[in-house]
Motif scaffolding. Sequence first.
Motif, PDB file in Angstrom:
ATOM      1  N   LEU A 155      67.963   3.074 -52.731  1.00 17.97           N
ATOM      2  CA  LEU A 155      66.713   3.435 -52.071  1.00 17.97           C
ATOM      3  C   LEU A 155      66.782   4.894 -51.638  1.00 17.97           C
ATOM      4  O   LEU A 155      67.563   5.259 -50.755  1.00 17.97           O
ATOM      5  N   LEU A 156      65.981   5.743 -52.283  1.00 17.55           N
ATOM      6  CA  LEU A 156      65.935   7.163 -51.965  1.00 17.55           C
ATOM      7  C   LEU A 156      64.791   7.433 -50.999  1.00 17.55           C
ATOM      8  O   LEU A 156      63.691   6.899 -51.157  1.00 17.55           O
ATOM      9  N   CYS A 157      65.037   8.285 -50.017  1.00 15.22           N
ATOM     10  CA  CYS A 157      63.979   8.686 -49.098  1.00 15.22           C
ATOM     11  C   CYS A 157      64.286  10.090 -48.598  1.00 15.22           C
ATOM     12  O   CYS A 157      65.393  10.593 -48.753  1.00 15.22           O
ATOM     13  N   GLY A 158      63.259  10.731 -48.008  1.00 13.62           N
ATOM     14  CA  GLY A 158      63.485  12.053 -47.443  1.00 13.62           C
ATOM     15  C   GLY A 158      62.754  13.147 -48.180  1.00 13.62           C
ATOM     16  O   GLY A 158      61.657  12.945 -48.713  1.00 13.62           O
ATOM     17  N   ALA A 159      63.391  14.326 -48.251  1.00  9.74           N
ATOM     18  CA  ALA A 159      62.729  15.541 -48.712  1.00  9.74           C
ATOM     19  C   ALA A 159      62.755  15.675 -50.228  1.00  9.74           C
ATOM     20  O   ALA A 159      63.611  15.113 -50.906  1.00  9.74           O
ATOM     21  N   GLY A 160      61.785  16.458 -50.732  1.00 10.40           N
ATOM     22  CA  GLY A 160      61.772  16.825 -52.140  1.00 10.40           C
ATOM     23  C   GLY A 160      61.121  15.794 -53.039  1.00 10.40           C
ATOM     24  O   GLY A 160      60.569  14.788 -52.590  1.00 10.40           O
ATOM     25  N   SER A 161      61.208  16.051 -54.340  1.00 14.98           N
ATOM     26  CA  SER A 161      60.651  15.147 -55.341  1.00 14.98           C
ATOM     27  C   SER A 161      61.649  14.026 -55.603  1.00 14.98           C
ATOM     28  O   SER A 161      62.641  14.211 -56.310  1.00 14.98           O
ATOM     29  N   LEU A 162      61.388  12.865 -55.033  1.00 12.72           N
ATOM     30  CA  LEU A 162      62.342  11.766 -55.128  1.00 12.72           C
ATOM     31  C   LEU A 162      62.457  11.237 -56.554  1.00 12.72           C
ATOM     32  O   LEU A 162      63.543  10.847 -56.990  1.00 12.72           O
ATOM     33  N   VAL A 163      61.351  11.227 -57.287  1.00 13.69           N
ATOM     34  CA  VAL A 163      61.405  10.747 -58.667  1.00 13.69           C
ATOM     35  C   VAL A 163      62.264  11.681 -59.521  1.00 13.69           C
ATOM     36  O   VAL A 163      63.065  11.229 -60.344  1.00 13.69           O
ATOM     37  N   SER A 164      62.122  12.994 -59.314  1.00 13.58           N
ATOM     38  CA  SER A 164      62.961  13.948 -60.050  1.00 13.58           C
ATOM     39  C   SER A 164      64.430  13.745 -59.716  1.00 13.58           C
ATOM     40  O   SER A 164      65.305  13.810 -60.592  1.00 13.58           O
ATOM     41  N   THR A 165      64.713  13.499 -58.439  1.00 12.08           N
ATOM     42  CA  THR A 165      66.092  13.234 -58.025  1.00 12.08           C
ATOM     43  C   THR A 165      66.611  11.959 -58.668  1.00 12.08           C
ATOM     44  O   THR A 165      67.739  11.910 -59.173  1.00 12.08           O
ATOM     45  N   ALA A 166      65.789  10.915 -58.664  1.00  8.85           N
ATOM     46  CA  ALA A 166      66.187   9.645 -59.275  1.00  8.85           C
ATOM     47  C   ALA A 166      66.454   9.821 -60.765  1.00  8.85           C
ATOM     48  O   ALA A 166      67.418   9.268 -61.312  1.00  8.85           O
ATOM     49  N   ARG A 167      65.614  10.611 -61.426  1.00 11.09           N
ATOM     50  CA  ARG A 167      65.793  10.836 -62.861  1.00 11.09           C
ATOM     51  C   ARG A 167      67.120  11.545 -63.142  1.00 11.09           C
ATOM     52  O   ARG A 167      67.837  11.204 -64.083  1.00 11.09           O
ATOM     53  N   ARG A 168      67.454  12.533 -62.313  1.00 10.44           N
ATOM     54  CA  ARG A 168      68.707  13.261 -62.523  1.00 10.44           C
ATOM     55  C   ARG A 168      69.912  12.355 -62.277  1.00 10.44           C
ATOM     56  O   ARG A 168      70.907  12.417 -63.024  1.00 10.44           O
ATOM     57  N   ILE A 169      69.843  11.510 -61.264  1.00 11.66           N
ATOM     58  CA  ILE A 169      70.926  10.550 -61.024  1.00 11.66           C
ATOM     59  C   ILE A 169      71.071   9.623 -62.225  1.00 11.66           C
ATOM     60  O   ILE A 169      72.187   9.331 -62.682  1.00 11.66           O
TER      61      ILE A 169
END
Length: 338
Positions: A155-169
């Motif tokens: 579960l990602l939350c907080g600052a920035g583009s979370l979908v972009s972060t999820a994609r990179r992970i």
Amino acid sequence: MSTVTHGPRSAGWAIDDAVTRLRRWGKRDGFELPTDVHSLLVGAADECDLRIQDQIGSVSRQHAELTREAGVWTLKDRGSKNGSRLDGERRLSFALTPGIEVEIGEVKLIAESDRLVTLQAFLARILGFDDRRLAAIDEALRGIRDAAARRGTLLLCGAGSLVSTARRIHELALGTTRPFVVAEGTNLRDATESAAGGTLCVDGAVTPSELTFARDARESALFICARTADEAAEAVPHVQRGTIVEIPPLLRRGDEREQLILEYASDATRVLGVGTNGFREHELVWLGDVQLPSLEEIEELMLRLVAERVFGPTHGAAKLGITRRALSEYLRRRGIPL
């Protein structure tokens, strides 16, 4: 029946290169695993190759042995008092694979490889470089492994583009060839089928019943992008083994700004295929005053700035697939001297 068990693997977790180090959980220090030996004695005694001590004396003098065959290290417990554990479960013997948590008595270590370190570096970039963030980074690593193995939810939350972060992970942990599908509630069922074998990323608010459906389908890793920590916490009871990863805003990371700029500039040089970022003398001084509200803004600015500095405005714009005017206006709006 063999007593050797392997770390949890699935079609999802793609980090499978050779383990080269055992690092203390939540710390930077650890033990290098040499490639020119075939066995290492692990324990608290002076004669051990990997000498591990803790204040409560949970590590036996000759606690375990590591043997290397065909590039893979296997740990075998030597009848120690407090045992050896793989991801919290006591084992007599198990192979070291990237990301597993190894416990020697009460001392917890993480098996590291080059590709796992790359994932860790990305997590440090989004969560913070300070040593105080190391435990949060290791907890995030555990959550990613759980999600990839389909026994947990990230579960990602907080600052920035979370979908972009999820994609990179997803790209770093599961690979670039597996599907990454974003669902926004209304298309959840169709997205679940499309994400089979890859990652289902649920973006935005969804109902408890929809979360339960996504949890039970489990043909893919499950990432949930929640806007706030409260939203993430509300989702936890409806998912399997949820791990919340909260990304702090850049305003809290002012002392890390220069390091972030340099890391994204280094990324830009690799993308553009050049050996230097082309920055002028004292460039970092005034870059520190540019308004950059998110990591995505830093990433975009560094790519465009490096292209302009290395190739010039005309050829730099061509490298980026934009016009010279668009590149110049982008930099000028951000106060970048040309």
